[in-house]
Design a protein around this motif. Structure first.
Motif, PDB file in Angstrom:
ATOM      1  N   PRO A 164      -6.635  -4.288  -7.322  1.00 31.09           N
ATOM      2  CA  PRO A 164      -5.369  -5.074  -6.991  1.00 31.09           C
ATOM      3  C   PRO A 164      -4.210  -4.374  -7.192  1.00 31.09           C
ATOM      4  O   PRO A 164      -3.891  -3.065  -7.575  1.00 31.09           O
ATOM      5  CB  PRO A 164      -5.356  -5.802  -8.670  1.00 31.09           C
ATOM      6  CG  PRO A 164      -6.947  -6.139  -9.059  1.00 31.09           C
ATOM      7  CD  PRO A 164      -7.445  -4.517  -8.437  1.00 31.09           C
ATOM      8  N   GLY A 165      -2.918  -4.675  -6.246  1.00 32.19           N
ATOM      9  CA  GLY A 165      -2.081  -4.227  -6.048  1.00 32.19           C
ATOM     10  C   GLY A 165      -2.161  -3.031  -4.711  1.00 32.19           C
ATOM     11  O   GLY A 165      -1.221  -2.631  -4.197  1.00 32.19           O
ATOM     12  N   GLY A 166      -3.261  -2.957  -4.285  1.00 29.74           N
ATOM     13  CA  GLY A 166      -3.632  -2.316  -3.120  1.00 29.74           C
ATOM     14  C   GLY A 166      -3.348  -2.911  -1.732  1.00 29.74           C
ATOM     15  O   GLY A 166      -2.985  -4.191  -1.831  1.00 29.74           O
ATOM     16  N   SER A 167      -3.550  -2.280  -0.553  1.00 27.99           N
ATOM     17  CA  SER A 167      -3.486  -2.659   0.790  1.00 27.99           C
ATOM     18  C   SER A 167      -4.358  -2.389   1.678  1.00 27.99           C
ATOM     19  O   SER A 167      -5.403  -1.612   1.338  1.00 27.99           O
ATOM     20  CB  SER A 167      -2.255  -1.847   1.169  1.00 27.99           C
ATOM     21  OG  SER A 167      -0.894  -2.019   0.526  1.00 27.99           O
ATOM     22  N   ARG A 219       4.047 -10.689   1.251  1.00 23.48           N
ATOM     23  CA  ARG A 219       2.945  -9.742   1.088  1.00 23.48           C
ATOM     24  C   ARG A 219       2.207  -9.256   2.342  1.00 23.48           C
ATOM     25  O   ARG A 219       2.031  -8.233   2.414  1.00 23.48           O
ATOM     26  CB  ARG A 219       1.857 -10.261  -0.148  1.00 23.48           C
ATOM     27  CG  ARG A 219       2.651 -10.629  -1.159  1.00 23.48           C
ATOM     28  CD  ARG A 219       1.503 -10.897  -2.402  1.00 23.48           C
ATOM     29  NE  ARG A 219       0.792 -11.911  -2.274  1.00 23.48           N
ATOM     30  CZ  ARG A 219      -0.627 -12.046  -1.987  1.00 23.48           C
ATOM     31  NH1 ARG A 219      -1.142 -10.660  -2.262  1.00 23.48           N
ATOM     32  NH2 ARG A 219      -1.274 -13.059  -1.824  1.00 23.48           N
ATOM     33  N   ASN A 253      -0.590  -6.355   1.834  1.00 21.11           N
ATOM     34  CA  ASN A 253       0.088  -5.525   0.787  1.00 21.11           C
ATOM     35  C   ASN A 253      -0.077  -6.295  -0.631  1.00 21.11           C
ATOM     36  O   ASN A 253      -0.242  -7.637  -0.416  1.00 21.11           O
ATOM     37  CB  ASN A 253       1.353  -5.232   1.061  1.00 21.11           C
ATOM     38  CG  ASN A 253       1.537  -4.059   2.370  1.00 21.11           C
ATOM     39  OD1 ASN A 253       0.645  -3.496   2.549  1.00 21.11           O
ATOM     40  ND2 ASN A 253       2.769  -4.160   2.734  1.00 21.11           N
ATOM     41  N   SER A 254       0.266  -5.707  -1.479  1.00 24.46           N
ATOM     42  CA  SER A 254       0.139  -6.347  -3.224  1.00 24.46           C
ATOM     43  C   SER A 254      -0.964  -7.146  -3.250  1.00 24.46           C
ATOM     44  O   SER A 254      -0.683  -8.606  -3.562  1.00 24.46           O
ATOM     45  CB  SER A 254       1.484  -7.093  -3.227  1.00 24.46           C
ATOM     46  OG  SER A 254       2.676  -6.182  -3.103  1.00 24.46           O
ATOM     47  N   LEU A 255      -2.085  -6.829  -2.948  1.00 23.29           N
ATOM     48  CA  LEU A 255      -3.309  -7.813  -2.841  1.00 23.29           C
ATOM     49  C   LEU A 255      -3.860  -8.080  -4.359  1.00 23.29           C
ATOM     50  O   LEU A 255      -3.445  -7.463  -5.327  1.00 23.29           O
ATOM     51  CB  LEU A 255      -4.706  -6.792  -2.208  1.00 23.29           C
ATOM     52  CG  LEU A 255      -4.618  -7.081  -0.681  1.00 23.29           C
ATOM     53  CD1 LEU A 255      -5.390  -5.849  -0.197  1.00 23.29           C
ATOM     54  CD2 LEU A 255      -4.853  -8.416  -0.293  1.00 23.29           C
ATOM     55  N   LYS A 256      -4.013  -9.489  -4.391  1.00 19.31           N
ATOM     56  CA  LYS A 256      -4.493 -10.228  -5.669  1.00 19.31           C
ATOM     57  C   LYS A 256      -6.064 -10.389  -5.736  1.00 19.31           C
ATOM     58  O   LYS A 256      -6.539 -10.672  -4.524  1.00 19.31           O
ATOM     59  CB  LYS A 256      -3.591 -11.254  -6.118  1.00 19.31           C
ATOM     60  CG  LYS A 256      -2.163 -11.018  -5.723  1.00 19.31           C
ATOM     61  CD  LYS A 256      -1.281 -12.294  -6.084  1.00 19.31           C
ATOM     62  CE  LYS A 256       0.059 -12.111  -5.909  1.00 19.31           C
ATOM     63  NZ  LYS A 256       0.939 -13.360  -6.031  1.00 19.31           N
ATOM     64  N   ASP A 279      -7.044 -13.200  -3.300  1.00 14.62           N
ATOM     65  CA  ASP A 279      -7.109 -12.764  -2.072  1.00 14.62           C
ATOM     66  C   ASP A 279      -8.389 -12.497  -1.653  1.00 14.62           C
ATOM     67  O   ASP A 279      -8.790 -12.427  -0.301  1.00 14.62           O
ATOM     68  CB  ASP A 279      -6.133 -11.744  -1.443  1.00 14.62           C
ATOM     69  CG  ASP A 279      -4.663 -11.967  -1.781  1.00 14.62           C
ATOM     70  OD1 ASP A 279      -3.952 -11.120  -2.136  1.00 14.62           O
ATOM     71  OD2 ASP A 279      -4.165 -13.184  -1.461  1.00 14.62           O
TER      72      ASP A 279
END
Length: 120
Positions: free
Chosen positions: A13-16, A65, A82-85, A88
């Motif tokens: 989480p938060g990665g790209s 995002r 970006n800012s993956l949750k 997603d």
């Protein structure tokens, strides 16, 4: 016409991640290109789309995002995520509206899915 998607994988989480989808074959003109995603038991949903002129649209859940772009010379569409949750997480599919010759009616083509997993 074949669409080859790549770039999926496991990310925290938060990665790209950056997805790519290249079209090949009889692609006289590619009008719009899009990314969709699907999770088990749910309908496929539009994530982002880009027209031949570069106009873009996004699902509300990814706006700000994700960024869709295309390289028309390479018949390739990209999705920078970006800012993956965790929400997603899905199979991501590319879609293209293609004319195979000057007289043809544009048809939809789909690539195979590429799995994106967002998990710690």
């Amino acid at each position: 016409v074949q669409l080859q998607a790549s770039g999926g994988g496991l990310v925290q989480p938060g990665g790209s991640l950056r997805l790519s989808c290249a079209a090949s074959g009889r692609t006289f003109r590619i009008n719009a290109m899009s990314w969709y995603r699907q999770t088990p038991g749910k309908q496929r949903e539009l994530v982002a789309g880009i027209t031949g002129g570069g106009n873009t649209n996004y699902a509300g859940s990814v706006k700000g995002r994700f960024t869709i772009s295309r390289d028309s010379a390479k018949n390739t569409v990209y999705l920078q995520m970006n800012s993956l949750k965790s929400e997603d997480t899905a199979d991501y599919f590319c879609n293209a509206l293609v004319k195979v010759n000057a007289l043809a009616v544009p048809r939809e083509y789909w690539g195979q899915g590429t799995l994106v997993t967002v998990s710690s």
